[in-house]
Structure formats: structure tokens, C-alpha cells
Design a protein around this motif. Structure first.
Motif, mmCIF file in Angstrom:
data_model
loop_
_atom_site.group_PDB
_atom_site.id
_atom_site.type_symbol
_atom_site.label_atom_id
_atom_site.label_comp_id
_atom_site.label_asym_id
_atom_site.label_seq_id
_atom_site.Cartn_x
_atom_site.Cartn_y
_atom_site.Cartn_z
ATOM 1 N N MET A 1 15.384 22.948 34.513
ATOM 2 C CA MET A 1 15.095 21.924 33.534
ATOM 3 C C MET A 1 14.160 22.546 32.494
ATOM 4 O O MET A 1 13.084 23.027 32.815
ATOM 5 C CB MET A 1 14.460 20.735 34.257
ATOM 6 N N ASP A 2 14.576 22.526 31.241
ATOM 7 C CA ASP A 2 13.775 23.064 30.144
ATOM 8 C C ASP A 2 12.919 21.937 29.567
ATOM 9 O O ASP A 2 13.402 21.111 28.787
ATOM 10 C CB ASP A 2 14.688 23.672 29.084
ATOM 11 N N LEU A 3 11.655 21.927 29.952
ATOM 12 C CA LEU A 3 10.751 20.853 29.549
ATOM 13 C C LEU A 3 10.594 20.770 28.037
ATOM 14 O O LEU A 3 10.546 19.673 27.478
ATOM 15 C CB LEU A 3 9.398 21.042 30.228
ATOM 16 N N ASN A 4 10.531 21.921 27.367
ATOM 17 C CA ASN A 4 10.399 21.894 25.906
ATOM 18 C C ASN A 4 11.587 21.208 25.254
ATOM 19 O O ASN A 4 11.433 20.440 24.307
ATOM 20 C CB ASN A 4 10.241 23.309 25.340
ATOM 21 N N LEU A 5 12.792 21.473 25.754
ATOM 22 C CA LEU A 5 13.999 20.850 25.213
ATOM 23 C C LEU A 5 13.981 19.342 25.446
ATOM 24 O O LEU A 5 14.316 18.558 24.553
ATOM 25 C CB LEU A 5 15.250 21.478 25.835
ATOM 26 N N ILE A 6 13.549 18.937 26.629
ATOM 27 C CA ILE A 6 13.482 17.507 26.961
ATOM 28 C C ILE A 6 12.496 16.798 26.042
ATOM 29 O O ILE A 6 12.801 15.741 25.476
ATOM 30 C CB ILE A 6 13.092 17.314 28.445
ATOM 31 N N ILE A 7 11.316 17.369 25.884
ATOM 32 C CA ILE A 7 10.301 16.758 25.018
ATOM 33 C C ILE A 7 10.785 16.723 23.573
ATOM 34 O O ILE A 7 10.625 15.714 22.876
ATOM 35 C CB ILE A 7 8.954 17.502 25.145
ATOM 36 N N THR A 8 11.400 17.814 23.118
ATOM 37 C CA THR A 8 11.911 17.875 21.742
ATOM 38 C C THR A 8 12.943 16.780 21.492
ATOM 39 O O THR A 8 12.912 16.113 20.454
ATOM 40 C CB THR A 8 12.522 19.269 21.458
ATOM 41 N N LYS A 9 13.840 16.570 22.450
ATOM 42 C CA LYS A 9 14.860 15.512 22.304
ATOM 43 C C LYS A 9 14.203 14.138 22.197
ATOM 44 O O LYS A 9 14.595 13.316 21.374
ATOM 45 C CB LYS A 9 15.837 15.534 23.476
ATOM 46 N N ASP A 10 13.218 13.884 23.037
ATOM 47 C CA ASP A 10 12.520 12.592 22.988
ATOM 48 C C ASP A 10 11.804 12.413 21.651
ATOM 49 O O ASP A 10 11.856 11.337 21.050
ATOM 50 C CB ASP A 10 11.516 12.465 24.136
ATOM 51 N N ILE A 11 11.142 13.445 21.176
ATOM 52 C CA ILE A 11 10.423 13.350 19.904
ATOM 53 C C ILE A 11 11.402 13.122 18.752
ATOM 54 O O ILE A 11 11.148 12.305 17.864
ATOM 55 C CB ILE A 11 9.543 14.595 19.673
ATOM 56 N N GLU A 12 12.539 13.824 18.780
ATOM 57 C CA GLU A 12 13.564 13.614 17.740
ATOM 58 C C GLU A 12 14.064 12.170 17.761
ATOM 59 O O GLU A 12 14.213 11.545 16.711
ATOM 60 C CB GLU A 12 14.731 14.585 17.931
ATOM 61 N N GLN A 17 13.601 6.516 15.127
ATOM 62 C CA GLN A 17 13.271 5.094 15.262
ATOM 63 C C GLN A 17 12.143 4.696 14.319
ATOM 64 O O GLN A 17 11.541 3.647 14.471
ATOM 65 C CB GLN A 17 12.860 4.778 16.716
ATOM 66 N N ASP A 18 11.836 5.532 13.368
ATOM 67 C CA ASP A 18 10.743 5.309 12.417
ATOM 68 C C ASP A 18 9.380 5.238 13.109
ATOM 69 O O ASP A 18 8.497 4.491 12.693
ATOM 70 C CB ASP A 18 10.975 4.053 11.570
ATOM 71 N N VAL A 19 9.246 5.980 14.186
ATOM 72 C CA VAL A 19 7.969 6.096 14.879
ATOM 73 C C VAL A 19 7.266 7.322 14.316
ATOM 74 O O VAL A 19 7.844 8.405 14.269
ATOM 75 C CB VAL A 19 8.157 6.244 16.408
ATOM 76 N N THR A 20 6.044 7.147 13.860
ATOM 77 C CA THR A 20 5.277 8.279 13.355
ATOM 78 C C THR A 20 4.825 9.135 14.526
ATOM 79 O O THR A 20 4.186 8.638 15.454
ATOM 80 C CB THR A 20 4.055 7.793 12.553
ATOM 81 N N GLU A 70 10.383 -1.043 28.389
ATOM 82 C CA GLU A 70 10.672 -2.470 28.226
ATOM 83 C C GLU A 70 10.007 -3.059 26.980
ATOM 84 O O GLU A 70 10.641 -3.781 26.215
ATOM 85 C CB GLU A 70 10.175 -3.253 29.450
ATOM 86 N N LYS A 71 8.736 -2.749 26.784
ATOM 87 C CA LYS A 71 7.956 -3.405 25.731
ATOM 88 C C LYS A 71 8.124 -2.775 24.354
ATOM 89 O O LYS A 71 8.061 -3.469 23.351
ATOM 90 C CB LYS A 71 6.468 -3.390 26.101
ATOM 91 N N LEU A 72 8.298 -1.451 24.300
ATOM 92 C CA LEU A 72 8.273 -0.773 23.012
ATOM 93 C C LEU A 72 9.582 -0.097 22.611
ATOM 94 O O LEU A 72 9.813 0.137 21.426
ATOM 95 C CB LEU A 72 7.162 0.286 22.998
#
Length: 134
Positions: A1-12, A17-20, A70-72
């Protein structure tokens, strides 16, 4: 599991979603540098942090991740919050592996690890408090 790739996908995804996406906190950068130094200078102390971070993400992180989802995030589960298996089994596996490593550590190294745990909680607590205050 490439953690950097996972985090990058989530950040993208969050960016779409217009999240700063804020810059990393100074405290986070300081902690990363500290961990990098420990990894080369004292693997036992580094593993102390690894275990505590891993445990906190499995134990409390699952509950927090569900609430945030759920909330955000309208039910979207971030990839960084998914675990490849049963969390209890993963934690037991990590504990068993670290215990096997620790059998070869001196009593002094084990005592230093116990003291290092407080630093781990100090860093993580500071990062969480600063993140919540943002």
C-alpha cells in the motif's frame, strides 16, 4: 500500500469538493523531521511512535472517520481511513511484530521507549488541538 498515493488521492478529491487544503502545520513538519531523525538514530524509539500512531488510527480513527464522513463528506469514505482487513487483527499483528523486535532490545532501550511514548502523545495532541482550532 503506497501511503503517499492514498493521501494524494484523498487530497485531490477534497480539492474537487471546493475544500481549501491548508499548508501543513509547523508542528506537523517538526514532528515529521523528528521521526525521520529517530528512524536513522534510534529504531526502537521510532517504532514507539509508529505503534502509538497506528494504534490511535485504528482504535479512535475509525470512529472519527465515520463521523467526518457522515457529517462533512456526504458519506464519502476517504481512502486513508480504509484498513485492509479487520482492525483488531491488524493491531494484534503489529503488536506481535513489535514485541518480537523488542525481545532484542536492551533494558535501557525499552525504558527509553516507555519515556518516548509521552513525546508521541505530546506531538499528536498538539497537532490535533491546532487542527481543531483552525
Amino acid at each position: 500500500m503506497d501511503l503517499n498515493l492514498i493521501i494524494t488521492k484523498d487530497i485531490e478529491w477534497l480539492g474537487q469538493q471546493d475544500v481549501t487544503i491548508p499548508e501543513p502545520l509547523f508542528t506537523s513538519k517538526k514532528y515529521v523531521k523528528y521521526l525521520e531523525e529517530l528512524a536513522t538514530k534510534s529504531p526502537p524509539l521510532f517504532f514507539c511512535h509508529l505503534y502509538n500512531i497506528y494504534f490511535s488510527h485504528i482504535a479512535g480513527g475509525q470512529v472519527i472517520a465515520r463521523k467526518v464522513s457522515e457529517k462533512l463528506l456526504e458519506g464519502k469514505e476517504l481512502a486513508i481511513c480504509k484498513w485492509p482487513g479487520d482492525p483488531e487483527e491488524l493491531l494484534k499483528g503489529m503488536r506481535d511484530k513489535l514485541n518480537a523486535l523488542a525481545q532484542h532490545w536492551s533494558r535501557d532501550e525499552k525504558n527509553k521507549c516507555l519515556k518516548e511514548t509521552s513525546k508521541c502523545f505530546m506531538y499528536m495532541g498538539t497537532i490535533i488541538r491546532l487542527t481543531i482550532m483552525r
